[in-house]
Design an enzyme around this catalytic site. Structure first.
Site, short mmCIF file in Angstrom:
data_model
loop_
_atom_site.label_atom_id
_atom_site.label_comp_id
_atom_site.label_asym_id
_atom_site.label_seq_id
_atom_site.Cartn_x
_atom_site.Cartn_y
_atom_site.Cartn_z
N HIS A 99 56.48 -25.91 4.59
CA HIS A 99 56.25 -27.31 4.95
C HIS A 99 56.17 -28.17 3.69
O HIS A 99 55.94 -27.68 2.60
CB HIS A 99 54.88 -27.47 5.64
CG HIS A 99 54.68 -26.68 6.88
ND1 HIS A 99 54.78 -27.24 8.13
CD2 HIS A 99 54.35 -25.38 7.09
CE1 HIS A 99 54.52 -26.32 9.06
NE2 HIS A 99 54.26 -25.18 8.45
N GLU A 139 52.27 -24.95 2.82
CA GLU A 139 52.55 -26.35 2.52
C GLU A 139 52.86 -26.51 1.04
O GLU A 139 52.13 -25.99 0.19
CB GLU A 139 51.33 -27.23 2.85
CG GLU A 139 50.87 -27.19 4.29
CD GLU A 139 51.61 -28.19 5.18
OE1 GLU A 139 52.54 -28.88 4.67
OE2 GLU A 139 51.27 -28.27 6.37
ZN LIG Z 1 55.25 -29.25 8.51
#
Ligand SMILES: [Zn+2]
Length: 204
Positions: A49, A131
Site C-alpha cells: 500500500h 504500507e
Molecule cells: Zn491501501
C-alpha cells in the site's frame, strides 16, 4: 551506529520471530484494529500500500494515530473523513526506510477492505499488509524499496506459504476502488531487489 543505519534505511535486524509474529527489532506500535485470522487459512499473500497523512505530506505521528484510533478529526479536514475508520496494517515503511509494526503477522490486520486475489477474498484473511509512506504520483524513496525487499525476504523465510511472486498492490486486489501504491511505485525495481534479496539469503 544506530543513527547511521537509520539514515540509510538499513534497519538492522529484520528477521521475524515466528513464535510471536513480530519483527524482532523494529519500532512497535500496537494497533487494536486486528482480529484472529480464520482457522486453516494460510497466510500466502503480501499486499503493498501507499499512505500519507494528510495526503501528500510526510512525517508526523498521524499514521500511528490513525491505526490506533487516536487521529484528531479537527487537526486537518481530511482527518475528519478518516478518523472514525478502524484500519491498520502489519507494517509501515516510512520515507527514511524505518519500519514500524502495528499488528503481529499471525493476526488479521484491517488494510485491504473488500478485495480479492486470484478469485479468493477478502484478502485480509490471508495477507500481510505493508504500507509505504508515499503517494500514488510521487516517487517512492530508494531506501523504501530496499527495506521492503528485505522485509519480503524475511517474511518468505518465516512463512513458507509466502513467496516472492505473491506480492500485489492494493490496486490489484481492489481494482476500481483503490489506486495505491499508484503509478509512482516502481514494480520492476522491487522485483529486482526481491530477486537479489532472496537469492543471496543463505538457507532460502
Ligand atoms: Zn491501501
Amino acid at each position: 551506529m544506530v543513527r547511521r543505519e537509520r539514515s540509510t534505511g538499513s534497519q538492522g535486524n529484520l528477521e521475524v520471530d515466528v513464535s510471536t509474529g513480530w519483527l524482532a527489532a523494529v519500532r512497535r506500535v500496537e494497533s487494536p484494529n486486528c482480529d484472529s485470522r480464520p482457522p486453516r487459512v494460510e497466510t500466502d499473500l503480501i499486499v503493498v500500500h501507499g499512505i500519507s497523512l494528510p495526503p501528500g505530506e510526510f512525517g508526523g505521528p498521524w499514521i500511528d494515530r490513525l491505526f490506533c484510533n487516536t487521529l484528531p478529526p479537527d487537526e486537518h479536514p481530511y482527518f475528519a473523513e478518516v478518523a472514525s475508520k478502524k484500519v491498520s496494517a502489519h507494517l509501515l515503511i516510512d520515507r527514511r526506510g524505518a519500519v514500524t509494526q502495528y499488528v503481529p503477522f499471525d493476526m488479521r490486520a484491517w488494510h485491504a477492505g473488500p478485495s480479492s486475489y486470484a478469485g479468493r477474498g477478502p484478502c485480509n484473511d490471508f495477507s500481510i499488509g505493508i504500507e509505504l509512506e508515499g503517494t500514488d504520483t510521487s516517487a517512492y524513496e530508494e531506501r523504501q524499496y530496499h527495506v521492503l525487499a528485505r522485509v519480503i525476504g524475511a517474511l518468505c523465510r518465516a512463512y513458507p506459504a509466502l513467496s516472492p511472486t505473491r506480492v500485489a498492490g492494493h490496486s490489484d486486489v481492489a481494482p476500481g476502488r483503490k489506486t495505491d501504491p499508484g503509478p509512482a511505485f516502481d514494480w520492476p525495481r522491487l522485483r529486482t531487489l526481491i530477486a537479489l534479496e532472496t537469492s543471496s539469503s543463505p538457507g532460502y
